[in-house]
Design a protein around this motif. Structure first.
Motif, PDB file in Angstrom:
ATOM      1  N   MET A   1     -71.412   7.256  37.152  1.00  0.00           N
ATOM      2  CA  MET A   1     -71.687   7.682  38.540  1.00  0.00           C
ATOM      3  C   MET A   1     -72.553   8.554  39.304  1.00  0.00           C
ATOM      4  SD  MET A   1     -70.534   3.715  38.682  1.00  0.00           S
ATOM      5  CE  MET A   1     -70.920   3.758  40.581  1.00  0.00           C
TER       6      MET A   1
ATOM      7  N   LYS B   1     -76.828  10.416  44.915  1.00  0.00           N
ATOM      8  CA  LYS B   1     -77.401   9.847  46.627  1.00  0.00           C
ATOM      9  C   LYS B   1     -76.677   9.833  47.633  1.00  0.00           C
ATOM     10  CE  LYS B   1     -80.283   5.967  47.479  1.00  0.00           C
ATOM     11  NZ  LYS B   1     -80.669   4.032  47.199  1.00  0.00           N
ATOM     12  N   MET B   2     -75.345   9.301  47.321  1.00  0.00           N
ATOM     13  CA  MET B   2     -74.594   9.146  48.533  1.00  0.00           C
ATOM     14  C   MET B   2     -74.085  10.233  49.758  1.00  0.00           C
ATOM     15  SD  MET B   2     -70.900   7.575  49.732  1.00  0.00           S
ATOM     16  CE  MET B   2     -70.685   5.595  49.101  1.00  0.00           C
TER      17      MET B   2
ATOM     18  N   THR C   1     -68.681   0.210  40.791  1.00  0.00           N
ATOM     19  CA  THR C   1     -69.003   0.779  41.774  1.00  0.00           C
ATOM     20  C   THR C   1     -68.203   1.596  42.862  1.00  0.00           C
ATOM     21  OG1 THR C   1     -68.568  -0.889  42.809  1.00  0.00           O
ATOM     22  CG2 THR C   1     -70.165  -1.423  42.197  1.00  0.00           C
TER      23      THR C   1
ATOM     24  N   ASP D   1     -75.712   8.093  41.946  1.00  0.00           N
ATOM     25  CA  ASP D   1     -75.035   7.595  43.087  1.00  0.00           C
ATOM     26  C   ASP D   1     -73.835   8.351  44.068  1.00  0.00           C
ATOM     27  OD1 ASP D   1     -75.895   4.995  41.901  1.00  0.00           O
ATOM     28  OD2 ASP D   1     -74.542   3.953  41.402  1.00  0.00           O
TER      29      ASP D   1
END
Length: 97
Positions: free
Chosen positions: A24, A30-31, A79, A27
């Motif tokens: 993860m 990126k967040m 996710t 991600d």
């Protein structure tokens, strides 16, 4: 281990939890807009529902830690739900996106 629907106590991160974090990391980068050089899972809690929710304390270098909220579907797909900047001593608590 907590019963279904309850959050577990805080536990030391396992190899499986580190693998989830490694998966993860792009991600999370990126967040947050940050490319973390270090990304080591330290502690975690989970909640078993239809799938599993995780809150993981991750060491990201220096004096910095983040809490990462994840959901793993029954089919194994993970996710990212959210990220919060925390300290080493902050307790792992569920948080919204």
């Amino acid at each position: 281990m907590a019963g279904s629907g309850e959050w577990s106590p805080t536990m030391d991160a396992t190899e499986e939890i580190q693998k989830i974090c490694d998966q993860m990391k792009p991600d999370v980068d990126k967040m947050t807009g940050v490319n973390y050089g270090e990304f080591k899972a330290v502690k975690y809690r989970n909640q078993i529902v239809t799938g599993q929710y995780y809150i993981i304390k991750v060491y990201v270098g220096g004096e910095e830690y983040i809490h990462v909220s994840l959901y793993r579907k029954p089919d194994g797909v993970v996710t990212l739900r959210g990220v919060q900047h925390k300290t080493k001593d902050d307790l792992l608590k569920p948080f919204p996106k």
